[in-house]
Motif scaffolding. Structure first.
Motif, PDB file in Angstrom:
ATOM      1  N   PRO A 258      41.290  36.839  49.908  1.00 19.35           N
ATOM      2  CA  PRO A 258      39.827  36.859  50.049  1.00 19.35           C
ATOM      3  C   PRO A 258      39.143  37.937  49.215  1.00 19.35           C
ATOM      4  O   PRO A 258      38.081  37.689  48.632  1.00 19.35           O
ATOM      5  CB  PRO A 258      39.611  37.088  51.547  1.00 19.35           C
ATOM      6  N   ARG A 259      39.744  39.118  49.128  1.00 15.69           N
ATOM      7  CA  ARG A 259      39.103  40.188  48.361  1.00 15.69           C
ATOM      8  C   ARG A 259      39.042  39.827  46.882  1.00 15.69           C
ATOM      9  O   ARG A 259      37.981  39.979  46.237  1.00 15.69           O
ATOM     10  CB  ARG A 259      39.872  41.494  48.541  1.00 15.69           C
ATOM     11  N   ALA A 260      40.157  39.326  46.325  1.00 16.83           N
ATOM     12  CA  ALA A 260      40.177  38.947  44.912  1.00 16.83           C
ATOM     13  C   ALA A 260      39.223  37.786  44.648  1.00 16.83           C
ATOM     14  O   ALA A 260      38.512  37.769  43.628  1.00 16.83           O
ATOM     15  CB  ALA A 260      41.591  38.569  44.494  1.00 16.83           C
ATOM     16  N   ILE A 261      39.173  36.814  45.560  1.00 17.07           N
ATOM     17  CA  ILE A 261      38.290  35.664  45.387  1.00 17.07           C
ATOM     18  C   ILE A 261      36.836  36.121  45.382  1.00 17.07           C
ATOM     19  O   ILE A 261      36.016  35.652  44.573  1.00 17.07           O
ATOM     20  CB  ILE A 261      38.535  34.616  46.483  1.00 17.07           C
ATOM     21  N   ARG A 262      36.484  37.041  46.273  1.00 18.65           N
ATOM     22  CA  ARG A 262      35.111  37.549  46.311  1.00 18.65           C
ATOM     23  C   ARG A 262      34.746  38.227  45.002  1.00 18.65           C
ATOM     24  O   ARG A 262      33.608  38.115  44.518  1.00 18.65           O
ATOM     25  CB  ARG A 262      34.927  38.530  47.478  1.00 18.65           C
ATOM     26  N   GLU A 263      35.707  38.937  44.400  1.00 22.21           N
ATOM     27  CA  GLU A 263      35.439  39.606  43.122  1.00 22.21           C
ATOM     28  C   GLU A 263      35.185  38.574  42.011  1.00 22.21           C
ATOM     29  O   GLU A 263      34.269  38.751  41.191  1.00 22.21           O
ATOM     30  CB  GLU A 263      36.621  40.503  42.758  1.00 22.21           C
ATOM     31  N   TYR A 264      35.971  37.512  41.981  1.00 22.67           N
ATOM     32  CA  TYR A 264      35.770  36.471  40.982  1.00 22.67           C
ATOM     33  C   TYR A 264      34.440  35.767  41.188  1.00 22.67           C
ATOM     34  O   TYR A 264      33.717  35.469  40.223  1.00 22.67           O
ATOM     35  CB  TYR A 264      36.922  35.455  41.035  1.00 22.67           C
ATOM     36  N   LEU A 265      34.102  35.481  42.442  1.00 29.10           N
ATOM     37  CA  LEU A 265      32.823  34.839  42.742  1.00 29.10           C
ATOM     38  C   LEU A 265      31.656  35.733  42.333  1.00 29.10           C
ATOM     39  O   LEU A 265      30.648  35.246  41.804  1.00 29.10           O
ATOM     40  CB  LEU A 265      32.734  34.514  44.247  1.00 29.10           C
ATOM     41  N   ALA A 266      31.790  37.024  42.548  1.00 29.68           N
ATOM     42  CA  ALA A 266      30.716  37.958  42.184  1.00 29.68           C
ATOM     43  C   ALA A 266      30.508  37.970  40.671  1.00 29.68           C
ATOM     44  O   ALA A 266      29.370  37.990  40.186  1.00 29.68           O
ATOM     45  CB  ALA A 266      31.039  39.354  42.701  1.00 29.68           C
ATOM     46  N   ARG A 267      31.592  37.962  39.894  1.00 24.22           N
ATOM     47  CA  ARG A 267      31.467  37.942  38.435  1.00 24.22           C
ATOM     48  C   ARG A 267      30.770  36.665  37.955  1.00 24.22           C
ATOM     49  O   ARG A 267      29.892  36.704  37.085  1.00 24.22           O
ATOM     50  CB  ARG A 267      32.848  38.045  37.785  1.00 24.22           C
ATOM     51  N   ALA A 268      31.160  35.541  38.551  1.00 25.35           N
ATOM     52  CA  ALA A 268      30.552  34.268  38.163  1.00 25.35           C
ATOM     53  C   ALA A 268      29.086  34.221  38.564  1.00 25.35           C
ATOM     54  O   ALA A 268      28.238  33.707  37.826  1.00 25.35           O
ATOM     55  CB  ALA A 268      31.316  33.114  38.809  1.00 25.35           C
ATOM     56  N   ASP A 269      28.772  34.782  39.728  1.00 27.75           N
ATOM     57  CA  ASP A 269      27.410  34.720  40.260  1.00 27.75           C
ATOM     58  C   ASP A 269      26.480  35.700  39.550  1.00 27.75           C
ATOM     59  O   ASP A 269      25.362  35.351  39.153  1.00 27.75           O
ATOM     60  CB  ASP A 269      27.456  35.028  41.758  1.00 27.75           C
TER      61      ASP A 269
END
Length: 371
Positions: free
Chosen positions: A97-108
């Motif tokens: 979840p932490r890594a996924i949130r980081e990827y989502l933040a970069r995309a967003d």
């Protein structure tokens, strides 16, 4: 002309090749936009971030970076990227979840797209250009129209949420007033469902007099029924166009399970034949919109597609040109008789209208719609 009709197809994550189901959706959307624009103001709603700010994209891209950190994706084929996507979904994996949130933040926040995703988008652009489908904005980058925080606040003010985040739990979209089940919108780990970026893009576009045309495959109808209801609470007029998926060899699978080799858009555009580009474009429309109608359950049939391309070549050879062609107002009058629902031109009716004894003439203007 102001946009009275907003056509909003479900976006496609750039993680796999374009399958027959994707082709059908893209052709239907393209025909709706181009034909309906002869009658009213139309806007296509497409934002790459509706597809990239999703777990479906972020988790796969995280997997690629973790397992193949040194790959040069700029020369990789879409089929091989798609094969990795299928394996990713087939293999068990630990949640991150932490890594996924980081990827989502970069995309967003930055519009970041993984190099494998950018490679896929570049391949799609070439294929859609050959197909005659207008580029919906695959190379564009713009933020979603509304922040996630603002969306959650707006949904809460309309009493559309059940929020357990203060207890460490998920946030649910509440459609029980319409007899619909709860739908998890944000997980307890803070990861949003794919409906979140869609709502963030569409809610700010609501205006008096506008109609939203939501185009989606019938496998996600339950989510889109709820989405339409929610948009209605904010004042939107909504029409849904659910399209049946195109099965391959009798198997109606999501692209994440494979089964698309040999029938992707890249494969179909590379098939040998004598037809020119316009016959290919019209033939694809005759098949995916005029043969595979909205609710068609038949499997993909390459021999029938070839016949459609041949029929298209004959129709184009007999098409009027110059002073022999009917004028724009006459075409508009013909298209108005092919409308469905809230005023959009129905692609199935259009493609059947260009065939037969009383066929709608393929004038230069109509050819710009159909090819």
């Amino acid at each position: 002309m102001s946009a009275d009709l907003l056509v909003a197809p479900v976006t496609i994550t750039p993680t796999k090749p374009l399958t027959p189901t994707h082709i059908k959706g893209l052709i239907w959307t393209d025909l709706m936009v181009k034909a309906s624009a002869q009658l009213t103001g139309v806007r296509l709603v497409w934002n790459n971030r509706m597809a990239t700010v999703t777990v479906q994209s972020a988790a796969f891209w995280r997997h690629l970076d973790r397992t193949e950190p040194g790959v040069d994706w700029s020369g990789e084929s879409e089929e091989r990227i798609g094969e990795r996507y299928v394996r990713f979904h087939a293999e068990p994996r630990e949640p991150e979840p932490r890594a996924i949130r980081e990827y989502l933040a970069r995309a967003d926040e930055d519009g970041w797209i993984h190099p494998a995703g950018r490679r896929m988008l570049s391949r799609w652009r070439r294929q859609l250009d050959l197909l005659g489908v207008d580029n919906p904005g695959l190379a564009d980058d713009r933020p979603l129209s509304m922040s996630a925080r603002s969306l959650v606040q707006a949904l809460a003010e309309c009493d559309l949420l059940i929020d357990h985040c203060r207890f460490g739990g998920p946030v649910y979209l509440d459609g029980t007033r319409w007899g619909l089940p709860l739908r998890r919108l944000i997980s307890g780990d803070g990861i949003p469902n794919y409906l979140v970026p869609i709502l963030r893009e569409l809610v700010p576009l609501i205006r008096p007099g506008r109609t939203f045309l939501l185009v989606h495959d019938d496998g996600i109808t339950a989510d889109y029924v709820l989405l339409a209801r929610v948009l209605g609470v904010f004042g939107a007029r909504v029409t849904r166009v659910p399209l049946s998926r195109v099965s391959v060899d009798g198997r109606n699978l999501s692209s994440r399970y494979g089964g698309w080799k040999g029938v992707t858009l890249a494969d179909l555009s590379a098939l040998p034949g004598t037809a020119g580009p316009d016959a290919y474009r019209l033939g694809m429309r005759l098949y995916f919109a005029g043969t595979l109608h909205q609710e068609s359950a038949q499997s993909f049939r390459p021999e029938l597609l070839r016949r459609c391309v041949g029929r298209a070549a004959g129709l184009l050879a007999r098409a009027p040109s110059g002073s022999d062609a009917p004028t724009g107002p006459l075409l508009a009058a013909s298209l108005s008789r092919l409308r469905a629902g809230r005023g959009y031109v129905d692609p199935y009716r259009l493609m059947t209208a260009v065939q037969g004894k009383r066929a709608l003439p393929l004038t230069p203007l109509l050819r710009t719609i159909c090819t």
